[in-house]
Design an enzyme around this catalytic site. Sequence first.
Site, mmCIF file in Angstrom:
data_model
loop_
_atom_site.group_PDB
_atom_site.id
_atom_site.type_symbol
_atom_site.label_atom_id
_atom_site.label_comp_id
_atom_site.label_asym_id
_atom_site.label_seq_id
_atom_site.Cartn_x
_atom_site.Cartn_y
_atom_site.Cartn_z
ATOM 1 N N ASN A 85 -13.666 13.378 0.342
ATOM 2 C CA ASN A 85 -14.316 12.172 -0.177
ATOM 3 C C ASN A 85 -15.828 12.364 -0.097
ATOM 4 O O ASN A 85 -16.322 13.184 0.679
ATOM 5 C CB ASN A 85 -13.907 10.968 0.689
ATOM 6 N N ARG B 227 0.824 -1.203 0.000
ATOM 7 C CA ARG B 227 0.000 0.000 0.000
ATOM 8 C C ARG B 227 0.864 1.262 0.000
ATOM 9 O O ARG B 227 0.585 2.231 -0.701
ATOM 10 C CB ARG B 227 -0.923 -0.019 1.222
ATOM 11 N N GLU C 259 -25.736 13.385 -4.412
ATOM 12 C CA GLU C 259 -24.268 13.528 -4.447
ATOM 13 C C GLU C 259 -23.855 14.531 -5.523
ATOM 14 O O GLU C 259 -22.974 15.359 -5.321
ATOM 15 C CB GLU C 259 -23.598 12.182 -4.732
ATOM 16 N N HIS D 160 -19.276 10.028 0.594
ATOM 17 C CA HIS D 160 -19.671 8.712 1.097
ATOM 18 C C HIS D 160 -21.206 8.636 1.087
ATOM 19 O O HIS D 160 -21.875 9.575 1.510
ATOM 20 C CB HIS D 160 -19.144 8.536 2.523
ATOM 21 N N ILE E 126 -8.228 1.976 0.263
ATOM 22 C CA ILE E 126 -7.927 2.549 1.569
ATOM 23 C C ILE E 126 -6.531 3.158 1.468
ATOM 24 O O ILE E 126 -5.611 2.543 0.923
ATOM 25 C CB ILE E 126 -7.998 1.468 2.663
ATOM 26 N N ASP F 92 -13.824 6.808 6.681
ATOM 27 C CA ASP F 92 -15.145 7.455 6.664
ATOM 28 C C ASP F 92 -15.467 8.187 7.963
ATOM 29 O O ASP F 92 -16.643 8.311 8.345
ATOM 30 C CB ASP F 92 -16.259 6.430 6.381
ATOM 31 N N SER G 181 -22.547 12.209 2.350
ATOM 32 C CA SER G 181 -21.726 13.155 3.105
ATOM 33 C C SER G 181 -20.439 13.443 2.353
ATOM 34 O O SER G 181 -19.765 12.517 1.902
ATOM 35 C CB SER G 181 -21.335 12.554 4.464
HETATM 36 C C1 GRF Z 1 -20.697 7.095 -4.826
HETATM 37 O O1 GRF Z 1 -21.859 6.496 -4.362
HETATM 38 C C2 GRF Z 1 -19.866 7.648 -3.704
HETATM 39 O O2 GRF Z 1 -20.634 8.043 -2.611
HETATM 40 C C3 GRF Z 1 -19.019 6.463 -3.325
HETATM 41 O O3 GRF Z 1 -18.748 5.807 -4.538
HETATM 42 C C4 GRF Z 1 -19.777 6.093 -5.468
HETATM 43 C C5 GRF Z 1 -19.103 6.637 -6.701
HETATM 44 O O4 GRF Z 1 -19.985 6.797 -7.768
HETATM 45 N N1 GRF Z 1 -17.843 6.897 -2.617
HETATM 46 P P1 GRF Z 1 -19.475 7.423 -9.122
HETATM 47 O O5 GRF Z 1 -18.277 6.585 -9.578
HETATM 48 O O6 GRF Z 1 -19.085 8.845 -8.878
HETATM 49 O O7 GRF Z 1 -20.613 7.291 -10.074
#
Ligand code: GRF
Length: 228
Positions: free
Chosen positions: A113, A71, A180, A115, A98, A151, A142
């Site tokens: 990020n 990693r 999102e 989530h 990760i 997270d 979020s």
């Molecule tokens: C989203 O649901 C985000 O919350 C999570 O991964 C997904 C990514 O979707 N971290 P995309 O690749 O942007 O369509």
Amino acid sequence: MSEDSSVLPLVVLISGNGSNLQAIIDEIQRAALSVKIELVISNRADAYGLKRARQANIDTAVLDHRDYPDRKKFDRALAELIDQFDRPLVVMAGFMRILSDEFVNRYHGRLINIHPSLLPKYRGLNTHQRVLAAGDKHHGASVHFVTPDLDAGPVILQGRVDVLAGDTEDSLRRRVHEMEHLIYPRVVRWFANHQVQLEGDSVLIAGLPITEDKRIFELTPNEPGNAG
Ligand code: GRF
């Protein structure tokens, strides 16, 4: 490098579909977001998001984690790519890796990020399924600073959606995704306008600690989704 030093450079990390990347690209293209995506990096060569980036004339790089013995070495190669640019905001958009503490600490205050849950609820995977199993009335997404705890970094903005009777994992996933696409560009805009700061564990917006009520974004009939 950006020709215009007032434009915030972005590096976006993806692993898959890249619809959040697309939401940011769309906002840039309609001149609603003054940032430049310098590079999109994927750890998977087949990520659809790479096509989206190329279509928008954005440089791409593939860094396959399987080519690295551990990693730390992968993260160092990733940091080398990112550090070509002048203190970019690093935007994780569905990046399914990760990251080592070393990497996370290096980008303290400029690594974010998204989530798919109302954190601190449902860290980790399968959030839609877990929301349905728990019978929650609300769900959402979020945007948060990334810290070494998965997270668990300070939340910048959340988008809340109602869980409706008859919702399935797919219908919830779709609605959360739509949310999102509203909140992520909004947060990126705050960074572009120098409005967000991380001070200790607190998120400051325009110099003031963000309060619980301001952290939640909900669509109301009078509020156009992309305003702000
Ligand atoms: C989203 O649901 C985000 O919350 C999570 O991964 C997904 C990514 O979707 N971290 P995309 O690749 O942007 O369509």
